[in-house]
Design an enzyme around this catalytic site. Structure first.
Site, mmCIF file in Angstrom:
data_model
loop_
_atom_site.group_PDB
_atom_site.id
_atom_site.type_symbol
_atom_site.label_atom_id
_atom_site.label_comp_id
_atom_site.label_asym_id
_atom_site.label_seq_id
_atom_site.Cartn_x
_atom_site.Cartn_y
_atom_site.Cartn_z
ATOM 1 N N ASP A 82 2.107 -0.167 12.069
ATOM 2 C CA ASP A 82 2.712 0.533 10.927
ATOM 3 C C ASP A 82 4.018 1.157 11.401
ATOM 4 O O ASP A 82 4.012 2.065 12.234
ATOM 5 C CB ASP A 82 1.746 1.612 10.433
ATOM 6 C CG ASP A 82 2.252 2.340 9.205
ATOM 7 O OD1 ASP A 82 3.407 2.111 8.797
ATOM 8 O OD2 ASP A 82 1.469 3.142 8.642
ATOM 9 N N GLU B 205 3.254 -3.418 8.961
ATOM 10 C CA GLU B 205 3.247 -2.560 7.763
ATOM 11 C C GLU B 205 4.507 -1.704 7.684
ATOM 12 O O GLU B 205 4.985 -1.194 8.695
ATOM 13 C CB GLU B 205 2.012 -1.651 7.832
ATOM 14 C CG GLU B 205 1.961 -0.556 6.780
ATOM 15 C CD GLU B 205 0.696 0.299 6.894
ATOM 16 O OE1 GLU B 205 -0.292 -0.173 7.501
ATOM 17 O OE2 GLU B 205 0.689 1.420 6.394
ATOM 18 N N GLU C 285 1.381 1.560 0.170
ATOM 19 C CA GLU C 285 0.889 2.926 -0.048
ATOM 20 C C GLU C 285 1.836 3.731 -0.933
ATOM 21 O O GLU C 285 1.440 4.770 -1.468
ATOM 22 C CB GLU C 285 0.667 3.620 1.298
ATOM 23 C CG GLU C 285 1.928 3.931 2.057
ATOM 24 C CD GLU C 285 1.647 4.490 3.452
ATOM 25 O OE1 GLU C 285 1.419 3.675 4.356
ATOM 26 O OE2 GLU C 285 1.644 5.706 3.624
ATOM 27 N N HIS D 260 -5.022 1.220 1.546
ATOM 28 C CA HIS D 260 -4.595 2.344 2.381
ATOM 29 C C HIS D 260 -5.628 3.455 2.252
ATOM 30 O O HIS D 260 -6.150 3.711 1.169
ATOM 31 C CB HIS D 260 -3.239 2.813 1.856
ATOM 32 C CG HIS D 260 -2.627 3.967 2.562
ATOM 33 N ND1 HIS D 260 -2.568 5.227 2.003
ATOM 34 C CD2 HIS D 260 -2.018 4.059 3.766
ATOM 35 C CE1 HIS D 260 -1.930 6.033 2.843
ATOM 36 N NE2 HIS D 260 -1.586 5.359 3.916
HETATM 37 MG MG MG Z 1 1.033 3.423 6.469
#
Ligand code: MG
Length: 384
Positions: free
Chosen positions: A211, A237, A263, A312
């Site tokens: 991420d 991500e 998200e 998420h």
């Molecule tokens: Mg994230």
């Protein structure tokens, strides 16, 4: 039957360790902070927003919005804008009520952000009520579970060095977990080195995810994306600023590693361009922002584009986690669900019987509705 009460409850809980590490000692709940290189605002507390909806025959449903900062905002929207239109309505009319709530502020531009977080909390509470009224767990009402337990990855590994992150990951390997996501975004070379340290220690079979928290420009993301592809990373991500669908489309076309996004989005309308432009390979809506109903619709839309879902799940507590597990069970095109052990522990402190996540899987709560019972006395004590 009809809804007779809608109550929103903001919560603040002290915490020691969080997803990204580095919590300053802050005694003033209003003192929020950033964690460079990340630009978002964080709280020294676990903050969240619960909603409790009651019907005239005594059924009670709980919902929760993801509210990492300023949970009072979501609670004000619920109590001032949403509660009046929910009062007197039939909780079985879930889709209708979602649209009634969504339409209230749509033409004023509030079709995302706090407004949708508030709607999602109410939507989830209505699923909890429907399950109780119809004597079924929520995932059965969603069409049934495609799996008997929900696969997950350990998210974050909040340690300052590669060696310490590897050591933490190995502790989870001993407990039967084999998928890990790094909270990265510290530069192309540093991120690639962090993944390599994990890959070398965990071997080829472990699922490794990254991420980047939206820190990269397109050229940097392409460079890192190639490195992640070579190391067999499962998804990359939040590589680039979340508004930039076009840059993600170019990135996704340039690199083989699957691009994950979501998200920041809340509705099928917000996810549509990502699918149309082939800008994401994996969608990550949060049930605490999109609600169960919309996550299921987003998943159905993604399925038609051969795109998988990895919902998420960050600082939402027990209601949000349970709702996400039910939704994930009922999604055919599921990749994996997120698991944040420090948050999970706090969440269980507020439940009368704990949620279970073991050896890489969440158990699906078998009780009616969301299948979790909050310790309401404790919640009232923590009410902000
Ligand atoms: Mg994230």
């Amino acid at each position: 039957m009809s809804i007779i009460k809608v109550e929103a409850i903001p919560l603040r809980i002290k915490r020691d360790e969080a997803y990204l590490g580095g919590i300053p000692d802050v005694s003033d709940p209003a003192a929020y902070f950033t964690r460079p290189p990340y630009r978002a605002l964080y709280s020294a507390y676990f903050e969240t927003a619960f909603v409790k909806i009651m019907t005239e025959d005594g059924a009670v449903g709980w919902g929760e919005a993801l509210a990492p900062v300023a949970p009072e905002v979501v609670c004000t929207i619920i109590e001032q804008l949403l509660a009046p239109v929910l009062m007197g309505r039939d909780p079985l009319d879930g889709n209708v009520l979602w649209n009634v709530m969504y339409d209230l502020m749509r033409e004023r531009g509030y079709y995302g952000g706090f407004m949708l977080d508030a709607i999602s909390a109410c939507d989830t509470a209505l699923w909890d009520i429907r399950g109780k009224l119809l004597s079924q767990p929520a995932h059965k009402l969603l069409g049934g579970g495609y799996r008997s337990r929900v696969p997950c990855y350990v998210s974050g590994l909040p340690r300052p060095t590669a060696e310490a992150r590897v050591a933490l990951a190995l502790e989870y390997v001993d407990k039967g977990f084999d998928a890990f996501k790094l909270a990265a975004g510290h530069g192309v070379r540093a991120d690639a080195d962090s993944v390599k340290a994990l890959r070398d220690a965990l071997g080829e079979e472990a699922a490794l995810l990254l991420d980047a928290h939206w820190v990269y420009a397109l050229d940097e993301a392409v460079h890192l994306g190639h490195a992640l592809t070579d190391m067999g990373v499962g998804f990359f991500e939040a590589p680039i600023n979340p508004e930039d669908v076009e840059a993600h489309a170019q990135l996704a076309a340039a690199v083989a590693v699957p691009i994950a996004h979501g998200e920041t989005e809340r509705t099928r309308y917000q996810f549509r361009p990502w699918l149309m432009r082939k800008a994401a390979d994996i969608l990550q809506p949060d049930v605490g922002r999109a609600g169960i109903s919309e996550v299921i619709k987003i998943a159905a839309m993604a399925e038609a584009f051969n795109v998988k879902m990895a919902p998420h799940l960050s600082v939402g507590l027990g209601v949000c986690i349970a709702a996400t597990i039910h939704a994930a069970a009922a999604i055919p095109n599921l990749y994996m669900l997120e698991y944040q052990p420090p948050v999970f522990e706090i969440a269980n402190l507020l439940l009368k019987s704990p949620l279970i996540c073991e050896a890489g899987y969440y158990e699906i709560p078998s009780g009616l509705g969301l299948g979790v019972e909050l310790d309401e006395k404790r919640i009232r004590e923590l009410q902000a």
